[in-house]
Design a protein around this motif. Sequence first.
Motif, PDB file in Angstrom:
ATOM      1  N   ILE A  10      43.572  -8.146  83.663  1.00  0.00           N
ATOM      2  CA  ILE A  10      44.195  -9.465  83.621  1.00  0.00           C
ATOM      3  C   ILE A  10      43.871 -10.196  82.324  1.00  0.00           C
ATOM      4  O   ILE A  10      44.710 -10.874  81.737  1.00  0.00           O
ATOM      5  CB  ILE A  10      43.743 -10.308  84.832  1.00  0.00           C
ATOM      6  N   TYR A  26      40.650 -22.387  86.305  1.00  0.00           N
ATOM      7  CA  TYR A  26      40.041 -21.064  86.348  1.00  0.00           C
ATOM      8  C   TYR A  26      40.514 -20.233  85.147  1.00  0.00           C
ATOM      9  O   TYR A  26      41.635 -20.426  84.653  1.00  0.00           O
ATOM     10  CB  TYR A  26      40.465 -20.308  87.611  1.00  0.00           C
ATOM     11  N   GLU A  29      41.541 -14.216  85.296  1.00  0.00           N
ATOM     12  CA  GLU A  29      41.037 -13.167  86.181  1.00  0.00           C
ATOM     13  C   GLU A  29      40.444 -13.728  87.474  1.00  0.00           C
ATOM     14  O   GLU A  29      40.262 -12.996  88.454  1.00  0.00           O
ATOM     15  CB  GLU A  29      40.006 -12.301  85.456  1.00  0.00           C
ATOM     16  N   ALA A  30      40.158 -15.033  87.505  1.00  0.00           N
ATOM     17  CA  ALA A  30      39.592 -15.653  88.706  1.00  0.00           C
ATOM     18  C   ALA A  30      40.591 -16.535  89.435  1.00  0.00           C
ATOM     19  O   ALA A  30      40.250 -17.178  90.431  1.00  0.00           O
ATOM     20  CB  ALA A  30      38.356 -16.469  88.320  1.00  0.00           C
ATOM     21  N   ALA A  31      41.826 -16.586  88.951  1.00  0.00           N
ATOM     22  CA  ALA A  31      42.850 -17.452  89.543  1.00  0.00           C
ATOM     23  C   ALA A  31      43.552 -16.705  90.673  1.00  0.00           C
ATOM     24  O   ALA A  31      44.332 -15.793  90.434  1.00  0.00           O
ATOM     25  CB  ALA A  31      43.848 -17.875  88.481  1.00  0.00           C
ATOM     26  N   ASN A  32      43.272 -17.110  91.905  1.00  0.00           N
ATOM     27  CA  ASN A  32      43.827 -16.426  93.067  1.00  0.00           C
ATOM     28  C   ASN A  32      44.433 -17.423  94.046  1.00  0.00           C
ATOM     29  O   ASN A  32      43.964 -18.559  94.166  1.00  0.00           O
ATOM     30  CB  ASN A  32      42.730 -15.631  93.796  1.00  0.00           C
ATOM     31  N   ILE A  33      45.462 -16.958  94.758  1.00  0.00           N
ATOM     32  CA  ILE A  33      46.087 -17.754  95.798  1.00  0.00           C
ATOM     33  C   ILE A  33      46.339 -16.832  96.986  1.00  0.00           C
ATOM     34  O   ILE A  33      46.480 -15.618  96.826  1.00  0.00           O
ATOM     35  CB  ILE A  33      47.381 -18.418  95.284  1.00  0.00           C
ATOM     36  N   SER A  34      46.369 -17.375  98.172  1.00  0.00           N
ATOM     37  CA  SER A  34      46.451 -16.560  99.383  1.00  0.00           C
ATOM     38  C   SER A  34      47.732 -15.727  99.441  1.00  0.00           C
ATOM     39  O   SER A  34      48.809 -16.184  99.046  1.00  0.00           O
ATOM     40  CB  SER A  34      46.397 -17.457 100.623  1.00  0.00           C
ATOM     41  N   VAL A  35      47.592 -14.501  99.965  1.00  0.00           N
ATOM     42  CA  VAL A  35      48.770 -13.651 100.180  1.00  0.00           C
ATOM     43  C   VAL A  35      49.663 -14.219 101.275  1.00  0.00           C
ATOM     44  O   VAL A  35      50.803 -13.765 101.460  1.00  0.00           O
ATOM     45  CB  VAL A  35      48.377 -12.208 100.537  1.00  0.00           C
ATOM     46  N   ASP A  37      50.607 -17.375 101.324  1.00  0.00           N
ATOM     47  CA  ASP A  37      51.355 -18.504 100.772  1.00  0.00           C
ATOM     48  C   ASP A  37      52.844 -18.184 100.788  1.00  0.00           C
ATOM     49  O   ASP A  37      53.276 -17.087 100.418  1.00  0.00           O
ATOM     50  CB  ASP A  37      50.899 -18.791  99.338  1.00  0.00           C
ATOM     51  N   ASN A 124      50.643 -25.868  97.764  1.00  0.00           N
ATOM     52  CA  ASN A 124      49.715 -25.382  96.757  1.00  0.00           C
ATOM     53  C   ASN A 124      50.340 -25.674  95.408  1.00  0.00           C
ATOM     54  O   ASN A 124      51.554 -25.484  95.225  1.00  0.00           O
ATOM     55  CB  ASN A 124      49.450 -23.884  96.899  1.00  0.00           C
TER      56      ASN A 124
END
Length: 297
Positions: A10, A26, A29-35, A37, A124
């Motif tokens: 990433i 962030y 590489e640390a930017a995440n959102i729920s699957v 969503d 979000n």
Amino acid sequence: MAMNPKNKNIKDLFPRTLVNINGEIYPPEAANISVFDRGFLYGDSVYEVTKTIKGKCLFLEEHLDRLYNSAELIAMPVLFTRAEIKKEIEKTVKALDVDQAYVRFVVTRGITPIGLDVQTEQNNMVIVVKEYPDYPAWWYEKGVSVCISSFLRNDPKATDPNAKSGNYLNNVLALLDARKKEFFDAVMTNKDGFITEGTTNNIWMIKNGEILTPPLKAGLLKGITRDKILDIMKKEKFKGGEKNFTPAEFLEADEAFFTSSTKGIVPICQINEKILQNTPGPITKKLMTSYEKLLKA
């Protein structure tokens, strides 16, 4: 399960990038959102893209207007205030601290139980800011090629193209097909056979000194840059305006170009197999000069 060895890191894909998720910044590489969503599951989201010039977002107020309009068109309440979104964009742009940045801000309908039924309302907000180098000079000096696609633009009675939502699949398919045929971009028509827009841009043609772009009722996104060009035309007394035209008429253009918030005015040098001579033409050059003056102002 082993990771696909072809996937790039990433960090390599997104150098000089920051991501703001619901107010927290962030690294990519640390930017995440729920699957779970709905933006991921169904494209149930709205978004805008602009760029910065010397740290200032280009036409941000107009982009915020369109974001809220898009949300209204898909019946999605935006629970973030305009001031909150603007504050988080500016905070992320300032944190990245580059001369020119790409800015994408997304509001999704949030996380609900799996299924189309909307049982709760939450959002979000994701803001991506990355360093944005200039596009290749030859785009503007020589022009790019487009083909008239067999993929139709969404009908307004199905999914309104004036809602800039996360559902862009027909645009993706049109672009994939164009690139397979070695064209730069695709131009889509509506069910009535009229030109609408490119995959991420508004389309213009010039014939006998008249500058034409399809009307919104043809089924297209109300482009921010499109509006600025129409304003320039009115102020500087260029001939033309909004009018439907067919692929056959488009092929007979003396000059053509497309517009977008990030790319500005890009001349078109080829439509299908038809080569447009002397690209960019004299009227396109005048518009490019006027638009550059507007940006500097």
